[in-house]
Structures are given as C-alpha cells and as structure tokens.
Design a protein around this motif. Structure first.
Motif, PDB file in Angstrom:
ATOM      1  N   GLU A 389       0.743  -1.304  -0.117  1.00  0.00           N
ATOM      2  CA  GLU A 389      -0.002  -0.143   0.014  1.00  0.00           C
ATOM      3  C   GLU A 389       0.951   1.289  -0.131  1.00  0.00           C
ATOM      4  OE1 GLU A 389      -3.709  -1.809   2.485  1.00  0.00           O
ATOM      5  OE2 GLU A 389      -2.020  -0.498   3.716  1.00  0.00           O
ATOM      6  N   VAL A 390       0.298   2.338  -0.599  1.00  0.00           N
ATOM      7  CA  VAL A 390       1.152   3.473  -0.747  1.00  0.00           C
ATOM      8  C   VAL A 390       1.252   4.121   0.707  1.00  0.00           C
ATOM      9  CG1 VAL A 390       1.415   5.895  -1.605  1.00  0.00           C
ATOM     10  CG2 VAL A 390       0.300   4.161  -2.816  1.00  0.00           C
ATOM     11  N   SER A 391       2.655   4.522   0.947  1.00  0.00           N
ATOM     12  CA  SER A 391       2.947   5.241   2.371  1.00  0.00           C
ATOM     13  C   SER A 391       3.710   6.476   2.085  1.00  0.00           C
ATOM     14  CB  SER A 391       3.601   4.111   3.242  1.00  0.00           C
ATOM     15  OG  SER A 391       3.996   4.918   4.419  1.00  0.00           O
ATOM     16  N   HIS A 392       3.434   7.520   2.895  1.00  0.00           N
ATOM     17  CA  HIS A 392       4.040   8.657   2.888  1.00  0.00           C
ATOM     18  C   HIS A 392       4.718   9.113   4.114  1.00  0.00           C
ATOM     19  CE1 HIS A 392       2.298   9.596  -0.873  1.00  0.00           C
ATOM     20  NE2 HIS A 392       1.036   9.378  -0.230  1.00  0.00           N
ATOM     21  N   ASP A 393       4.973   8.024   4.953  1.00  0.00           N
ATOM     22  CA  ASP A 393       5.673   8.144   6.150  1.00  0.00           C
ATOM     23  C   ASP A 393       6.471   6.884   6.960  1.00  0.00           C
ATOM     24  OD1 ASP A 393       3.474   7.651   7.032  1.00  0.00           O
ATOM     25  OD2 ASP A 393       3.373   8.992   8.591  1.00  0.00           O
ATOM     26  N   PHE A 394       6.933   5.989   5.921  1.00  0.00           N
ATOM     27  CA  PHE A 394       7.501   4.955   6.509  1.00  0.00           C
ATOM     28  C   PHE A 394       8.795   5.028   6.649  1.00  0.00           C
ATOM     29  CE2 PHE A 394       8.196   4.718   1.754  1.00  0.00           C
ATOM     30  CZ  PHE A 394       9.286   4.161   1.414  1.00  0.00           C
ATOM     31  N   ALA A 395       9.365   4.060   7.719  1.00  0.00           N
ATOM     32  CA  ALA A 395      10.648   3.753   8.141  1.00  0.00           C
ATOM     33  C   ALA A 395      11.347   3.158   7.080  1.00  0.00           C
ATOM     34  CB  ALA A 395      10.840   3.074   9.488  1.00  0.00           C
ATOM     35  N   ILE A 396      12.488   3.340   6.439  1.00  0.00           N
ATOM     36  CA  ILE A 396      13.297   2.920   5.406  1.00  0.00           C
ATOM     37  C   ILE A 396      13.964   1.482   5.787  1.00  0.00           C
ATOM     38  CG2 ILE A 396      13.441   4.863   4.247  1.00  0.00           C
ATOM     39  CD1 ILE A 396      16.225   4.997   4.681  1.00  0.00           C
ATOM     40  N   ASN A 397      14.065   1.315   7.306  1.00  0.00           N
ATOM     41  CA  ASN A 397      14.436   0.138   7.929  1.00  0.00           C
ATOM     42  C   ASN A 397      13.263  -0.887   8.020  1.00  0.00           C
ATOM     43  OD1 ASN A 397      13.562   1.181  10.103  1.00  0.00           O
ATOM     44  ND2 ASN A 397      15.245   1.388  11.255  1.00  0.00           N
ATOM     45  N   PHE A 398      12.439  -0.400   7.618  1.00  0.00           N
ATOM     46  CA  PHE A 398      10.812  -1.228   7.902  1.00  0.00           C
ATOM     47  C   PHE A 398      10.677  -1.668   9.443  1.00  0.00           C
ATOM     48  CE2 PHE A 398      12.229  -1.926   3.226  1.00  0.00           C
ATOM     49  CZ  PHE A 398      11.200  -1.513   2.797  1.00  0.00           C
ATOM     50  N   ASN A 399      11.366  -0.996  10.304  1.00  0.00           N
ATOM     51  CA  ASN A 399      10.837  -0.984  11.695  1.00  0.00           C
ATOM     52  C   ASN A 399       9.929  -0.011  11.993  1.00  0.00           C
ATOM     53  OD1 ASN A 399      10.925  -1.384  14.529  1.00  0.00           O
ATOM     54  ND2 ASN A 399      12.753  -1.791  14.975  1.00  0.00           N
ATOM     55  N   PRO A 400       8.707  -0.307  12.508  1.00  0.00           N
ATOM     56  CA  PRO A 400       7.675   0.672  12.655  1.00  0.00           C
ATOM     57  C   PRO A 400       8.107   1.486  14.017  1.00  0.00           C
ATOM     58  CG  PRO A 400       6.713  -1.374  12.411  1.00  0.00           C
ATOM     59  CD  PRO A 400       7.901  -1.600  11.914  1.00  0.00           C
ATOM     60  N   ASP A 401       8.664   0.357  15.162  1.00  0.00           N
ATOM     61  CA  ASP A 401       8.543   0.848  16.250  1.00  0.00           C
ATOM     62  C   ASP A 401      10.158   1.722  16.499  1.00  0.00           C
ATOM     63  OD1 ASP A 401       6.338  -0.457  16.899  1.00  0.00           O
ATOM     64  OD2 ASP A 401       7.459  -2.400  17.183  1.00  0.00           O
ATOM     65  N   ASN A 402      10.890   1.821  15.718  1.00  0.00           N
ATOM     66  CA  ASN A 402      12.194   2.490  15.652  1.00  0.00           C
ATOM     67  C   ASN A 402      12.689   2.593  14.408  1.00  0.00           C
ATOM     68  OD1 ASN A 402      14.496   3.602  16.573  1.00  0.00           O
ATOM     69  ND2 ASN A 402      15.287   1.627  17.599  1.00  0.00           N
ATOM     70  N   ASP A 403      12.673   3.900  13.901  1.00  0.00           N
ATOM     71  CA  ASP A 403      12.914   4.482  12.552  1.00  0.00           C
ATOM     72  C   ASP A 403      14.443   4.958  12.477  1.00  0.00           C
ATOM     73  OD1 ASP A 403      12.750   6.758  13.573  1.00  0.00           O
ATOM     74  OD2 ASP A 403      10.856   7.454  12.775  1.00  0.00           O
ATOM     75  N   GLU A 404      15.320   4.749  13.553  1.00  0.00           N
ATOM     76  CA  GLU A 404      16.688   5.077  13.624  1.00  0.00           C
ATOM     77  C   GLU A 404      17.606   4.299  12.971  1.00  0.00           C
ATOM     78  OE1 GLU A 404      16.332   8.478  17.283  1.00  0.00           O
ATOM     79  OE2 GLU A 404      17.160   6.279  17.718  1.00  0.00           O
ATOM     80  N   CYS A 405      18.451   5.087  12.639  1.00  0.00           N
ATOM     81  CA  CYS A 405      19.752   4.069  12.012  1.00  0.00           C
ATOM     82  C   CYS A 405      20.990   4.689  12.809  1.00  0.00           C
ATOM     83  CB  CYS A 405      19.766   4.287  10.401  1.00  0.00           C
ATOM     84  SG  CYS A 405      18.312   4.100   9.432  1.00  0.00           S
ATOM     85  N   GLU A 406      22.019   3.693  12.591  1.00  0.00           N
ATOM     86  CA  GLU A 406      23.220   3.958  13.418  1.00  0.00           C
ATOM     87  C   GLU A 406      24.175   4.633  12.469  1.00  0.00           C
ATOM     88  OE1 GLU A 406      24.256   3.361  16.322  1.00  0.00           O
ATOM     89  OE2 GLU A 406      22.483   2.073  17.117  1.00  0.00           O
ATOM     90  N   GLY A 407      24.141   5.998  12.827  1.00  0.00           N
ATOM     91  CA  GLY A 407      25.116   6.911  12.141  1.00  0.00           C
ATOM     92  C   GLY A 407      24.691   7.244  10.566  1.00  0.00           C
ATOM     93  N   ILE A 408      25.090   7.898   9.889  1.00  0.00           N
ATOM     94  CA  ILE A 408      24.836   8.425   8.336  1.00  0.00           C
ATOM     95  C   ILE A 408      25.204   7.240   7.419  1.00  0.00           C
ATOM     96  CG2 ILE A 408      25.567   9.609   6.559  1.00  0.00           C
ATOM     97  CD1 ILE A 408      24.146  11.087   8.622  1.00  0.00           C
TER      98      ILE A 408
END
Length: 575
Positions: A389-408
């Motif tokens: 389904e189309v999403s306009h605010d999804f986490a690119i790591n596909f973790n909806p509970d934590n959208d943070e990535c380690e460093g750049i």
C-alpha cells in the motif's frame, strides 16, 4: 549628489532578504549561498535645519529607511513623528544587518507628516533625502550629510546625521518600568503632560538619546509604559557609564517645558530588581539656585528592572542541546526505475547518486551535534511490503517501532537495502512526514527546556503535490523546535517550491496564517553539482543557528547549563 526619488512615500513592503539576519558562517561561493552577517547594527537618526512646510506651525518630521534590493528601493522601517520640530532627534532605532561582502545601499527620506493623512502623500510633504551605504556608516560611526530634494536640489541648509552602533552577539537587553510622583505643574489651566528621556553620556561627553517614553496627559504622577532597550544602547555594556534622565512637559508646538533631570548609572538601576525600587529626585538646576527651600521638582521611581540575556547558538549547543536529524527520501515513480542507470535512485558502486550525496553532506555536519549518533530515516511516495500500500511516512529500515539508523552510514545502508523491496509510486506528499516530526518536536517543547532541536532534511525530485497541506504543516511546525531543509534532486522545474522558502516573502497557511519563524531552506542540488560537498552543507545549514536562537528566544528558554562568558562565544556556525 542627485536624489532621484519622487516625493511620494513608497508603500510599506517587507525588507529584502539581505535585510534579514543570518547567523551562519559564510559558505563557499555558490549561486544560492547566503552571505554571513558579521553584525547587527543599530542606526540612530537626527536632523537639523529642516525645511518648514507648515504655515502656522513647524514641520512634523518623520524618517523613512529604505534599502535597495535588485535595483528596487524597499521600505525597511520608519521613525516616529516628532511634532513641530525642525531639529528632531528621533528615538526610533533602525536595526540592519551588516554584510562585509556586499554593498548595502540605504536611503533616508524625511517627510512632514500630517497625522491621519499619512506620510509622503504630496510633493510638499518631502523634506529631503540622503543616500549612503551601511559600510560607510559603520566605518565612520557617525555620518552627517546634506538633504536633497528632487533632481539634486539642496533642501536649504537641512542635514541628516546617522550614528551607528554594533550589537555584539552576546548582547542582552533590559526591560525598565518608570513612574514619577508630584512633578511640577507647568501648565496654567491643566496639569503637566510629562514624558521621560534617557541619554547615555559617551566618552567624548556627548549625549546620545537612548529612549523617549510616551506622553502621559494631564498627570503629575505619571506611570509610563514599560520598555526594552539593549544593554549596548543603554550603557555600551558598561554598568558605571553615566546616564542623564530628563522629564519634560509636552507641548504640541514642540516647545517642551523642562521639569527636571537626574543622573544615574545602570549599576544603580539594578537595585530595582525583584521587589526593590529605586528613586531619584528630579532636579531643576535653576530652581535649586533661586529657591532657598527648593527640594525637587518631583520624584522619578524605577518600579522594575529585568535583564534578558540574548544567547548564541553555541550557548545552547554547549549547554547540552542536541540536534536530532531526520532524513525523508522521495520514492515516487518520477525518479525512474532504480535498476536503470538513468534513475535518480540508481546505485552505482563507483559514484553515489544525488540523494546519497545530499544526505551525506548534510548528515555528516548534523551528526556532530547528536550524542547517540542515531538518525531517523523515512521514505514517502512508495508502495511498501507486506501489502504494498502507498505510504508517505514509512521507516526505510522497515521497523515501525524504531525508525532510527546507526550513524549516517546506517542511513545509507538502509536506503540501499530498501530500494529492491519497494515499488516507486506517488504522489509527492510531504505534509505527513513534516507532521510526524512535528509531533515529536511538540513532545520536546512540553519539557520547557532547550534540550533537543529537530532538523528535517527532505530530498525530493519534484514539486510537492500536497502544497496546501504542506504549507499548513510548516506553519504549525514554525512554533516548534524544528527546521526544515528541502533539497531538490534532478533537473525538474522547482520554481513552485520557492514559495516554501520564506526568503521572498512570508509563507502563509491556506487560511492566511503566517509562519511564526522562517524555518524552511530550499535549494536545488544541481546548483552544487560542481561544488564540494561542504558547499551544499554550508548553504542549507547556514540558517539553522539563527533559527535555533530565534525559537528558544521566543520561548524564553535559556541554555540548560549556561556556559561562562568567553570572547569567542558569538560563534554561530554549525561547523
């Protein structure tokens, strides 16, 4: 010097972008690179021997300040009107930004005001004008020039004097509240109409008007409105510098009657902080000599004094404020199939694409201000698994509970790994992501501490399709600890995106509500293709220090741990 401007007063318009403050370091030369503001400068204006345009009384002068932008004169500000006075000293302080790298042309125009008729509506209202540059005023500190009428004609013996004072980055301001008691009555059939003037006595013993209060009609014990002045204006940031305070009885013809005066210092004024009050005898030296039992001509009381420190960007950063960085990436179909080398999302093992270049250039700066080095990475405009389904605010790591990535590097890896899993689609809606980050910023605001500021970097290949919702979201976000950077990737026509950047006017919501602060910076990446990565970062981040300080100053949030004064504490670049 010819003065070509007509007598009619120009319409009030916002000052050009160069008249706005930017606290960032000067970027490397590029088409979009803003200049670095070296200082804010206060300008004070006075005139002598003005033409008398009125039949029964003297002229009622007012000064307009104009600044040239792209060949056009734009009104920046105007002074108060001084009644019936051909030698006015204006209390209004004009504030301008000083750019060393730019010739900033100013024009001062003096008009005879006619009350409700406004300023400068007829040729006869024009008393003369003068042109100069900010650099000339700053270099000379004090500039006195003749006033010219149209076609280069001298305005008699009229002159205008402009005095400049630099405002340091660590300058604060003081709020003062005065009243008086039992002033001498100078009027025959009514009571005096008193007003107060404060003068700073400079090293050369000259006096500089700092502030003039409003007139309180028919009152011998007036309470004047509280007012704010910078510490630099009041006492040149020297607590022991002598100040002269004068009380006058207002006369509509300009012949004000002297009631009395007293001398003080800012050091003495500070005794009025808290519950305390300070008072002075208002003395008339002539009465003191002539009258044996003369005590005073009334008493002036300082009811309250509040000192407000103006903090710098580094005050907040070194006080523990974290910069939280979020990147939002456009995954709409207009980018092209990522498997095709023509796609903006094509992963070339030997050459990063424009999305990666912009992400790394900006992110590497921001990561120095985030202690955990974790960054939120979001996508919009794609169909995502598992239901596609189309999403306009999804986490690119596909973790909806934590959208943070380690460093750049973690963001880069998540971006590369998500491309094969999604279907590029559309439309280009960015309001959902702005609102998502704004919700987190709103939670932070409720702490009432300068602990975390949010930067949202939006990377997109085209003009947003939800422009109305985006404008609304930006207006809401302008009240929060948040800045938005938009980088246009590819060769699309980004003309319509300029509306989101407040440089050319005030951004408003669809209902007409203006932004509280200008928080958006938009640049097309193609203008930095041949520049170093730092050029893009410096350009898009140059406004951020100013935006951080503006927000916390508006909220009156001090740094969490104010650091001690240092000569270098005015540094304001994120680098």
């Amino acid at each position: 010097m010819p003065f070509a401007h007509g007598a009619a007063c120009p319409p009030s318009r916002p000052a050009a972008h160069r008249a706005m403050a930017t606290m960032g370091e000067a970027p490397e030369p590029s088409p979009q690179a803003p200049l670095a503001v070296l200082s804010k400068v206060e300008l004070r204006v006075s005139c002598k021997h003005l033409l008398d345009r009125d039949t029964l009384n003297k002229s009622d002068p007012c000064v307009l300040l104009l600044m040239q932008s792209q060949g056009q004169w734009m009104e920046v500000d105007r002074s108060e009107v001084i009644k019936s006075n051909l030698n006015p000293v204006f209390a209004k302080i004009f504030m301008v930004d000083y750019y060393f790298e730019e010739v900033q042309k100013l024009r001062f125009e003096v008009y005879d005001s006619h009350g409700h008729a406004g300023v400068g509506t007829h040729d006869d209202d024009f008393l003369g004008g003068m042109e100069c540059t900010v650099g000339q005023i700053v270099a000379q500190k004090r500039v006195t020039k003749p006033l010219f009428l149209k076609y280069g004609k001298f305005a008699g013996k009229s002159t205008i004097t402009v005095i400049s004072e630099e405002i340091s980055g660590n300058n604060g301001y003081v709020e003062l509240a005065f009243r008086a008691k039992k002033l001498d009555d100078k009027d025959l059939f009514s009571k005096s109409d008193p007003f107060l003037e404060i003068y700073r006595i400079d090293d050369d013993r000259s006096e500089q008007l700092v502030y003039r209060t409003e007139v309180v009609k028919n009152n011998l014990s007036p309470i004047w409105e509280p007012f704010k002045v910078s510490l630099n204006s009041l006492c040149s940031c020297e607590e022991k510098r002598k100040l002269r305070c004068v009380v006058w009885d207002y006369d509509s013809r300009g012949k004000h009657d002297f009631i009395g005066e007293f001398f003080t210092t800012f050091e003495e004024m500070q005794k009025a902080m808290g519950e305390n009050k300070v008072q002075w005898d208002c003395m008339n030296p002539k009465y003191k000599i002539k009258k044996r039992n003369y005590k005073n001509s009334g008493v002036v009381v300082l009811l309250d004094l509040k000192i407000h420190r103006v903090y710098s960007f580094l005050d907040y950063i070194m006080g523990g404020c974290q910069i939280h960085f979020t990147v939002a990436i456009d995954f709409t179909a207009s980018n092209g199939d990522p498997r095709n080398s023509c796609s903006l999302h094509y992963i070339n093992p030997y050459q990063p694409n424009e999305y990666l270049k912009a992400l790394v250039a900006v992110g590497e700066i921001c990561q120095d201000y985030d202690s955990d080095k974790k960054f939120s990475a979001l996508g919009f405009g794609a169909r995502i698994p598992p239901k596609y389904e189309v999403s306009h605010d999804f986490a690119i790591n596909f973790n909806p509970d934590n959208d943070e990535c380690e460093g750049i590097q973690g963001v880069v890896e998540s971006y590369q790994s998500c491309l094969p899993k999604i279907q590029l689609y559309g439309p280009t809606n960015v309001a959902p992501i702005i609102s998502k980050v704004a919700r987190v910023a709103a939670d932070e605001e409720r702490t009432k501490e300068a602990s975390q500021y949010f930067i949202l970097l939006i990377l997109t290949d085209g003009v947003v399709t939800d422009m109305a919702d985006t404008r609304e979201a930006i207006v809401r976000a302008s009240y929060l600890p948040m800045s938005i950077i938009i980088v246009g990737v590819g060769n699309a026509d980004f003309t319509d995106m300029q509306i989101l950047d407040g440089d050319d006017g005030i951004l408003r919501s669809p209902k007409g509500e203006p932004v509280l602060r200008d928080i958006v910076q938009f640049v097309p990446f193609r203008e930095f293709k041949n520049a170093s990565p730092t050029a893009l970062a410096k350009c898009v981040l140059a406004e951020v220090p100013k935006q951080v300080v503006e927000y916390y100053s508006y909220k009156a949030f001090p740094p969490r741990c104010p650091r001690p004064e240092t000569p270098d504490s005015n540094l304001s670049s994120p680098q």
